[in-house]
Design an enzyme around this catalytic site. Structure first.
Site, PDB file in Angstrom:
ATOM      1  N   ARG A  72     -26.572  50.400 110.298  1.00 43.61           N
ATOM      2  CA  ARG A  72     -27.714  49.489 110.214  1.00 43.61           C
ATOM      3  C   ARG A  72     -28.984  50.270 110.508  1.00 43.61           C
ATOM      4  NH1 ARG A  72     -26.723  44.022 110.673  1.00 43.61           N
ATOM      5  NH2 ARG A  72     -28.907  43.874 109.998  1.00 43.61           N
ATOM      6  N   LYS A 105     -24.643  33.055 115.447  1.00 45.88           N
ATOM      7  CA  LYS A 105     -24.933  32.901 114.027  1.00 45.88           C
ATOM      8  C   LYS A 105     -23.985  31.916 113.344  1.00 45.88           C
ATOM      9  CE  LYS A 105     -26.899  37.555 113.865  1.00 45.88           C
ATOM     10  NZ  LYS A 105     -26.903  38.879 113.200  1.00 45.88           N
ATOM     11  N   PRO A 120     -29.718  35.897 108.599  1.00 44.08           N
ATOM     12  CA  PRO A 120     -30.533  35.131 109.537  1.00 44.08           C
ATOM     13  C   PRO A 120     -30.097  35.386 110.980  1.00 44.08           C
ATOM     14  CG  PRO A 120     -29.803  33.756 107.726  1.00 44.08           C
ATOM     15  CD  PRO A 120     -29.045  35.039 107.606  1.00 44.08           C
ATOM     16  N   GLU A 121     -31.062  35.472 111.878  1.00 47.91           N
ATOM     17  CA  GLU A 121     -30.739  35.665 113.282  1.00 47.91           C
ATOM     18  C   GLU A 121     -30.552  34.305 113.953  1.00 47.91           C
ATOM     19  OE1 GLU A 121     -32.566  38.920 115.266  1.00 47.91           O
ATOM     20  OE2 GLU A 121     -33.157  39.902 113.404  1.00 47.91           O
TER      21      GLU A 121
END
Length: 303
Positions: free
Chosen positions: A293, A52, A2-3
């Site tokens: 990524r 986060k 989740p951002e």
């Protein structure tokens, strides 16, 4: 993972449904048994986020710190007064929309002898279950779940970059970015540089700015870096409001409201490799690898 906007939404929801109320805490999985025992019976005063990281202040001065990581998730349940999302994190069942999956009203839940909503038996994977009078929250799969002192919280946040959603000024990000030749696409994902930006906001904000993600951060002037930070602040605020990441400007999705943009009209480049760019009209969106990524960009608009 989740951002940052999701963690800020989570903190707001926790404050709304648990804030100022006594809680029951347990660790069905057992891995947080000692911490849950310390939390049990306390008042959860308020919750907040930095990047986060999720923090919840307890009446005895300790702070619950959770980082969901790649696989963590909170799920919620309760009565009509318990206005919380069904799930935040991964896996997501119905995203972060604060409605029932079928839009129907929930049946009146069972209650215990004290009148508190009675949750179903927890799954064996639940690290932490929190209960209040009107509902509950279950945590699974988090990379971090611990109790900290306020001093330890300060040590955690000192290692993080400024958080756009906390109205932190961009100066620290600008000064740090200006001193590194790492690609700006790597810098934006480094939580010690700026808090809360993940893969989607990274790709989308760089597209909106017309910046090649491989550009050395130190080659960008302060005005450009500041504008990039402020655009992420804007996008993340939209994310908090919508519960979705929608980054396409209104002029690039005519006739489509913010609330209706996800998923077809939500993003410019993220997961759109091999499709026509909304701006240049070319089949120029590619997916590459950057620091292990996936990276998305338009080779024309960000060439």
């Amino acid at each position: 993972m989740p951002e940052g906007h999701s963690i800020h939404r989570l903190a707001r929801q926790f404050t709304d449904v648990f804030g100022g109320r006594p809680i029951c805490a347990s660790s069905p999985q057992g891995r947080f048994a000692e911490g849950a025992a310390r939390m049990d019976g306390q008042v959860l005063e308020a919750a907040r986020a930095h990047g986060k990281h999720f923090f919840a202040d307890l009446a005895d001065g300790h702070v619950l710190n959770v980082h969901l990581g790649m696989y963590g998730a909170w799920s919620f349940g309760g009565d009509e007064r318990f206005d919380a999302a069904s799930s935040i994190g991964a896996p997501r069942r119905i995203g972060e929309r604060e409605v029932h999956a079928d839009g129907a009203a929930a049946a009146e839940p069972d209650r215990d002898d004290d009148g508190w909503v009675l949750p179903p038996p927890p799954a064996s994977t639940v690290r932490l279950r929190l209960r209040a009078e009107h509902g509950w929250a279950d945590l699974i799969g988090a990379s971090t779940c611990r109790l900290l002192t306020p001093e330890e919280v300060g040590e955690v946040t000192a290692k993080l970059g400024p958080d756009p959603l906390n109205d932190d000024a961009p100066d620290l990000f600008v000064s740090r970015a200006a001193r590194t030749r790492r690609p700006i696409g790597v810098v934006l994902m480094d939580q010690s540089m700026v808090g809360g930006i993940g893969n989607i906001y990274r790709a989308e904000s760089l597209f909106r700015a017309g910046i090649d993600p491989w550009t050395p951060a130190s080659s960008l002037d302060a005005e450009t870096l500041r504008a990039l930070y402020e655009d992420n602040r804007l996008l993340m605020r939209h994310g908090v409001r919508l519960g979705r990441i929608v980054t396409v400007r209104t002029e690039d999705r005519p006739g489509v409201a913010d609330e209706d943009a996800w998923p077809e009209h939500a993003n410019y480049v993220y997961h759109r490799q091999g499709t026509v760019c909304r701006v240049c009209g070319q089949d120029a969106i590619v997916m590459e690898e950057m620091a292990a990524r996936k990276l998305y960009r338009c080779t024309v608009c960000q060439g």
